[in-house]
Design a protein around this motif. Structure first.
Motif, PDB file in Angstrom:
ATOM      1  N   ARG A 183      40.773  42.740  43.448  1.00 19.91           N
ATOM      2  CA  ARG A 183      39.561  43.448  42.981  1.00 19.91           C
ATOM      3  C   ARG A 183      38.283  42.753  43.434  1.00 19.91           C
ATOM      4  N   GLU A 184      38.342  41.450  43.664  1.00 14.68           N
ATOM      5  CA  GLU A 184      37.157  40.703  44.086  1.00 14.68           C
ATOM      6  C   GLU A 184      36.981  40.698  45.606  1.00 14.68           C
ATOM      7  N   GLY A 185      37.912  41.372  46.320  1.00 12.61           N
ATOM      8  CA  GLY A 185      37.786  41.443  47.776  1.00 12.61           C
ATOM      9  C   GLY A 185      38.374  40.255  48.503  1.00 12.61           C
ATOM     10  N   ARG A 186      39.279  39.526  47.847  1.00 15.68           N
ATOM     11  CA  ARG A 186      39.971  38.415  48.524  1.00 15.68           C
ATOM     12  C   ARG A 186      41.222  38.949  49.224  1.00 15.68           C
ATOM     13  N   CYS A 187      41.453  38.441  50.417  1.00 17.84           N
ATOM     14  CA  CYS A 187      42.610  38.884  51.202  1.00 17.84           C
ATOM     15  C   CYS A 187      43.895  38.288  50.623  1.00 17.84           C
ATOM     16  N   LEU A 188      44.817  39.149  50.233  1.00 16.43           N
ATOM     17  CA  LEU A 188      46.128  38.711  49.767  1.00 16.43           C
ATOM     18  C   LEU A 188      47.156  38.797  50.883  1.00 16.43           C
ATOM     19  N   CYS A 189      46.922  39.716  51.807  1.00 16.77           N
ATOM     20  CA  CYS A 189      47.850  39.905  52.919  1.00 16.77           C
ATOM     21  C   CYS A 189      47.136  40.705  54.005  1.00 16.77           C
ATOM     22  N   VAL A 190      47.394  40.352  55.262  1.00 19.39           N
ATOM     23  CA  VAL A 190      46.851  41.130  56.387  1.00 19.39           C
ATOM     24  C   VAL A 190      47.949  41.293  57.420  1.00 19.39           C
ATOM     25  N   ASN A 191      47.829  42.331  58.242  1.00 16.00           N
ATOM     26  CA  ASN A 191      48.819  42.489  59.295  1.00 16.00           C
ATOM     27  C   ASN A 191      48.354  41.827  60.585  1.00 16.00           C
TER      28      ASN A 191
END
Length: 453
Positions: A183-191
């Motif tokens: 919700r705060e815009g932190r990346c949890l996972c990216v491809n």
């Protein structure tokens, strides 16, 4: 002593209180390696599994070294090992197996019940620890349950890992930049495409806010989409971004909210797709229609009694608009043959048209066009080496340009040119259009220019 083990098993098997440990619901066969330096226990265990557990096939080893040789040759589903053995104890065997990269379920089955041994076994990757002693049936029933549970857990974990790998493969090969954000815009996972597109590694993205890893405009677009998604809106926007000199790429971006069981947004799936090829296809179709209409208009004008100068003025104005360039010009050779007169043009400073001349050789792009008898494309006039950029182009800060011959190669009657202040790559379609305009002009323009500078 083997006979004693068999008697124990038979007594257990034919006891009125016996019930089978394998049921019709068991659908898998487990390949077990049992390691123990005591022959009696090896015999007892093997007979037990043979007689009472038809879903488990048991192979025995008398030492850790023998166990390692067997593990290297056969794909066992589980290993049960005694702890206290000469030369290599059960913990050392476990370490050797784990060091080899094998994730075989491992159970320590020993008479040593010290707490430190249990802790060491678990810390080194043992799945279960079972202390020997007591009645045979409950003890072996518990061992069987541990074996089945450990194998089932590893199989479930393997199946889950395989599905994760399949999903990861799909996500990484999709033509999308994908990021999973809290919700705060932190990346949890990216491809992978996301990381490659923004020039960072996947690991560098995790835990960081999008404004820390993305260009400001991109991060702002995603933030706006997150805000819209929180309000229940599906907001996908298009944006354009310049890459290098003259290359513009187009993207469609937005966020999909993830909600919990209470309907609260807990995370976002951010998607960005490169739609440059679609935009280019749309622009190409529009430009083709515009060019066809422009050529039809010029051709119609050429068939009427339109004035020669009026046709040239119309041609440069229409061409500048269609090709989206800053300048367009028609140059005619003077009677002397060594200069070309700017007889029609658009975009140039006042007083230039009808007065300015350029060289008819390698001292101008137009002159070089006549020398080579073919279209000349210039991507960056500042680095051009084939000819010298004339003062006409330099004073107007021209960077890129294209020029073609008016009339036939054998009897040219001028040069048609289009120029841009920004760096640009002219296409084959641009050349074809400009040449088509030049052909129309060539049908009207005859002989050298009548006026002097």
């Amino acid at each position: 002593m083997r006979g004693g083990a068999e008697q124990q098993i038979r007594a257990l098997k034919y006891s009125p209180f016996h019930y089978p440990l394998t049921t019709e619901d068991d659908r898998i066969t487990i390949s077990l390696l049992y390691v123990d330096d005591e022959e009696d226990l090896r015999d007892l265990t093997q007979i037990y599994f043979t007689e009472l557990c038809t879903d488990i096939t048991c192979t025995t080893a008398a030492s850790g070294a023998e166990a390692l040789e067997l593990v290297a040759k056969h794909p066992f589903d589980a290993v049960v090992s005694d702890y206290q053995m000469p030369e290599m104890d059960g913990i050392d065997l476990l370490k050797r197996i784990r060091t080899a990269g094998l994730e075989i379920p491992f159970i320590i089955f020993t008479g040593r019940g010290r707490e430190e041994v249990v802790i060491e076994a678990i810390n080194n990757g043992a799945d279960f620890y079972l202390q020997k002693g007591g009645a045979v049936r409950p003890q072996y029933a518990e061992l069987v349950n541990m074996i089945r549970k450990a194998v089932g857990q590893r199989q479930d974990a393997g199946a889950l890992r395989q599905k994760e790998e399949q999903l990861r493969l799909i996500i990484d090969t999709m033509p999308l930049c994908i990021s999973y954000l809290d919700r705060e815009g932190r990346c949890l996972c990216v491809n992978r495409r996301f990381a490659e597109n923004f020039g960072i590694t996947e690991e560098e993205c995790i835990g960081r806010r999008i404004e820390e890893v993305l260009p400001p405009e991109t991060a702002s677009t995603i933030k706006q989409s997150m805000k819209a998604a929180l309000q229940g809106e599906s907001d996908f926007q298009e944006r354009s971004e310049e890459y290098g000199e003259g290359e513009v790429r187009h993207f469609r971006e937005g966020c999909i909210p993830q909600r919990n069981g209470h309907g609260e947004v807990i995370a976002f799936l951010s998607l960005s797709v490169d739609i440059t090829h679609l935009k280019r296809a749309e622009a190409f179709a529009v430009n083709r229609a515009r060019r066809q209409a422009a050529l039809a208009e010029l051709g119609q004008n050429a068939l009427t009694d339109i004035d020669r100068q009026a046709l040239m003025d119309s041609a440069v104005a229409i061409t500048a608009e269609v090709l989206e360039v800053d300048f367009c010009k028609v140059l005619e050779p003077l009677p002397s043959g060594d200069r070309l007169l700017l007889c029609a043009g658009t975009g140039w400073r006042a007083g230039i048209v009808g007065q300015t001349t350029v060289g008819a050789s390698t001292d101008s792009q137009a002159g070089y066009t006549l020398l080579t008898n073919e279209a000349v494309i210039v991507e960056d006039l500042r680095t051009e080496t084939r000819f010298t950029g004339p003062s006409l182009l330099r004073e107007h800060e021209v960077t890129s340009g294209i020029s073609v011959i008016i009339g036939s190669v054998d009897a040219p009657c001028g040069v048609l040119g289009a120029h841009s202040c920004r760096r640009r790559r002219f296409s084959r379609e641009d050349v074809d259009y400009l040449q088509a305009v030049a052909n129309i002009l060539g049908a009207v323009m005859k002989g050298p220019a009548a006026m002097g500078p």
